[in-house]
Design a protein around this motif. Structure first.
Motif, PDB file in Angstrom:
ATOM      1  N   UNK A 153       0.868  -1.180   0.000  1.00 22.08           N
ATOM      2  CA  UNK A 153       0.000   0.000   0.000  1.00 22.08           C
ATOM      3  C   UNK A 153       0.903   1.226   0.000  1.00 22.08           C
ATOM      4  N   UNK A 154       0.963   1.902  -1.137  1.00 22.98           N
ATOM      5  CA  UNK A 154       1.789   3.095  -1.270  1.00 22.98           C
ATOM      6  C   UNK A 154       0.960   4.325  -0.946  1.00 22.98           C
ATOM      7  N   UNK A 155       1.424   5.105   0.011  1.00 24.56           N
ATOM      8  CA  UNK A 155       0.698   6.297   0.455  1.00 24.56           C
ATOM      9  C   UNK A 155       1.378   7.559  -0.075  1.00 24.56           C
ATOM     10  N   UNK A 156       0.558   8.530  -0.457  1.00 26.11           N
ATOM     11  CA  UNK A 156       1.084   9.809  -0.928  1.00 26.11           C
ATOM     12  C   UNK A 156       0.145  10.925  -0.497  1.00 26.11           C
ATOM     13  N   UNK A 157       0.621  12.155  -0.659  1.00 28.98           N
ATOM     14  CA  UNK A 157      -0.219  13.295  -0.330  1.00 28.98           C
ATOM     15  C   UNK A 157       0.134  13.981   0.971  1.00 28.98           C
ATOM     16  N   UNK A 158       1.093  13.440   1.691  1.00 28.75           N
ATOM     17  CA  UNK A 158       1.587  14.063   2.914  1.00 28.75           C
ATOM     18  C   UNK A 158       3.101  13.978   2.920  1.00 28.75           C
ATOM     19  N   UNK A 159       3.740  14.960   3.523  1.00 25.59           N
ATOM     20  CA  UNK A 159       5.200  14.937   3.630  1.00 25.59           C
ATOM     21  C   UNK A 159       5.648  13.760   4.478  1.00 25.59           C
ATOM     22  N   UNK A 160       4.888  13.503   5.518  1.00 26.60           N
ATOM     23  CA  UNK A 160       5.163  12.374   6.392  1.00 26.60           C
ATOM     24  C   UNK A 160       3.857  11.773   6.888  1.00 26.60           C
ATOM     25  N   UNK A 161       3.890  10.490   7.138  1.00 29.99           N
ATOM     26  CA  UNK A 161       2.735   9.803   7.711  1.00 29.99           C
ATOM     27  C   UNK A 161       3.036   9.364   9.144  1.00 29.99           C
ATOM     28  N   UNK A 162       3.985  10.028   9.777  1.00 26.89           N
ATOM     29  CA  UNK A 162       4.453   9.604  11.086  1.00 26.89           C
ATOM     30  C   UNK A 162       3.378   9.677  12.161  1.00 26.89           C
ATOM     31  N   UNK A 163       2.359  10.503  11.969  1.00 33.85           N
ATOM     32  CA  UNK A 163       1.284  10.583  12.962  1.00 33.85           C
ATOM     33  C   UNK A 163      -0.008   9.941  12.457  1.00 33.85           C
ATOM     34  N   UNK A 164       0.146   8.971  11.587  1.00 32.31           N
ATOM     35  CA  UNK A 164      -0.992   8.259  11.012  1.00 32.31           C
ATOM     36  C   UNK A 164      -0.987   6.797  11.446  1.00 32.31           C
ATOM     37  N   UNK A 165      -2.166   6.208  11.360  1.00 32.85           N
ATOM     38  CA  UNK A 165      -2.288   4.769  11.484  1.00 32.85           C
ATOM     39  C   UNK A 165      -2.650   4.209  10.114  1.00 32.85           C
ATOM     40  N   UNK A 166      -2.094   3.053   9.783  1.00 30.37           N
ATOM     41  CA  UNK A 166      -2.391   2.393   8.515  1.00 30.37           C
ATOM     42  C   UNK A 166      -3.060   1.059   8.834  1.00 30.37           C
ATOM     43  N   UNK A 167      -4.170   0.812   8.199  1.00 24.55           N
ATOM     44  CA  UNK A 167      -4.892  -0.430   8.459  1.00 24.55           C
ATOM     45  C   UNK A 167      -5.139  -1.210   7.181  1.00 24.55           C
ATOM     46  N   UNK A 168      -5.257  -2.504   7.339  1.00 25.44           N
ATOM     47  CA  UNK A 168      -5.688  -3.385   6.246  1.00 25.44           C
ATOM     48  C   UNK A 168      -7.040  -3.976   6.631  1.00 25.44           C
ATOM     49  N   UNK A 169      -7.953  -3.946   5.677  1.00 24.65           N
ATOM     50  CA  UNK A 169      -9.276  -4.534   5.828  1.00 24.65           C
ATOM     51  C   UNK A 169      -9.522  -5.464   4.647  1.00 24.65           C
ATOM     52  N   UNK A 170     -10.533  -6.298   4.764  1.00 28.44           N
ATOM     53  CA  UNK A 170     -10.899  -7.149   3.639  1.00 28.44           C
ATOM     54  C   UNK A 170     -12.416  -7.316   3.596  1.00 28.44           C
ATOM     55  N   UNK A 171     -12.898  -7.584   2.395  1.00 32.97           N
ATOM     56  CA  UNK A 171     -14.336  -7.771   2.209  1.00 32.97           C
ATOM     57  C   UNK A 171     -14.567  -8.892   1.220  1.00 32.97           C
ATOM     58  N   UNK A 172     -15.206  -9.941   1.692  1.00 30.56           N
ATOM     59  CA  UNK A 172     -15.579 -11.064   0.845  1.00 30.56           C
ATOM     60  C   UNK A 172     -16.985 -10.826   0.305  1.00 30.56           C
ATOM     61  N   UNK A 173     -17.347 -11.473  -0.795  1.00 32.15           N
ATOM     62  CA  UNK A 173     -18.686 -11.275  -1.372  1.00 32.15           C
ATOM     63  C   UNK A 173     -19.784 -11.596  -0.365  1.00 32.15           C
ATOM     64  N   UNK A 174     -20.732 -10.673  -0.227  1.00 27.95           N
ATOM     65  CA  UNK A 174     -21.847 -10.887   0.672  1.00 27.95           C
ATOM     66  C   UNK A 174     -21.545 -10.671   2.140  1.00 27.95           C
ATOM     67  N   UNK A 175     -20.338 -10.243   2.447  1.00 27.40           N
ATOM     68  CA  UNK A 175     -19.951 -10.035   3.844  1.00 27.40           C
ATOM     69  C   UNK A 175     -19.564  -8.588   4.080  1.00 27.40           C
ATOM     70  N   UNK A 176     -19.567  -8.202   5.349  1.00 29.81           N
ATOM     71  CA  UNK A 176     -19.158  -6.853   5.701  1.00 29.81           C
ATOM     72  C   UNK A 176     -17.631  -6.742   5.660  1.00 29.81           C
ATOM     73  N   UNK A 177     -17.178  -5.499   5.505  1.00 31.05           N
ATOM     74  CA  UNK A 177     -15.747  -5.259   5.532  1.00 31.05           C
ATOM     75  C   UNK A 177     -15.225  -5.523   6.947  1.00 31.05           C
ATOM     76  N   UNK A 178     -14.123  -6.275   7.031  1.00 31.86           N
ATOM     77  CA  UNK A 178     -13.607  -6.639   8.339  1.00 31.86           C
ATOM     78  C   UNK A 178     -12.148  -6.246   8.494  1.00 31.86           C
ATOM     79  N   UNK A 179     -11.797  -5.966   9.736  1.00 36.35           N
ATOM     80  CA  UNK A 179     -10.443  -5.579  10.081  1.00 36.35           C
ATOM     81  C   UNK A 179      -9.504  -6.769   9.952  1.00 36.35           C
ATOM     82  N   UNK A 180      -8.294  -6.484   9.444  1.00 36.16           N
ATOM     83  CA  UNK A 180      -7.274  -7.523   9.326  1.00 36.16           C
ATOM     84  C   UNK A 180      -6.073  -7.195  10.214  1.00 36.16           C
ATOM     85  N   UNK A 181      -5.500  -6.012  10.020  1.00 33.43           N
ATOM     86  CA  UNK A 181      -4.294  -5.639  10.763  1.00 33.43           C
ATOM     87  C   UNK A 181      -4.113  -4.132  10.701  1.00 33.43           C
TER      88      UNK A 181
END
Length: 125
Positions: A22-50
């Motif tokens: 996941x390549x992030x852009x648009x900020x000089x730094x992302x040091x005060x950000x959190x990055x998350x991964x989610x997933x969504x299977x067909x017919x299911x809600x989006x769920x947290x991964x990491x």
């Protein structure tokens, strides 16, 4: 404007591995950000991964992937990775990365502000 671009998805056999980026852009730094991964299977809600807090590298995983998936970051490239091992058919989904300014671990999709377009992961059994 923050932009997130995922890559690395594909078709893999059960027991195999993939690494998503996941390549992030648009900020000089992302040091005060959190990055998350989610997933969504067909017919299911989006769920947290990491998730990873960019500053300090604190991580958190869903129970379903703990011990099999690893989230990491490359500060120089503003890129977050999700290394997935021992993949199962149930891991099949579209995987999204997301971010927002936060020093806390966040696990609900509604708390995230920016999203990538998603990348398909298909695990054949």
């Amino acid at each position: 404007q923050v932009q997130l671009v995922e890559s690395g998805g594909g078709l893999v056999q059960a027991g195999g591995s993939l690494r998503l980026s996941c390549a992030a852009s648009g900020r000089t730094t992302f040091s005060n950000y959190i990055m998350g991964w989610f997933r969504q299977a067909p017919g299911k809600e989006r769920e947290f991964v990491a998730a990873i807090v960019w500053s300090g590298g604190r991580t958190f995983y869903a129970d379903s992937v703990k011990g099999r998936f690893t989230i990491s970051r490359d500060n120089a490239k503003n890129t977050v990775y999700l290394s997935m091992n021992s993949l199962k058919h149930d891991d099949t989904a579209v995987y999204y990365c997301a971010t927002r300014r936060s020093a806390l671990i966040l696990t609900t999709p509604e708390r995230y502000e920016y999203w990538g377009q998603g990348t398909q992961v298909t695990v054949s059994s």
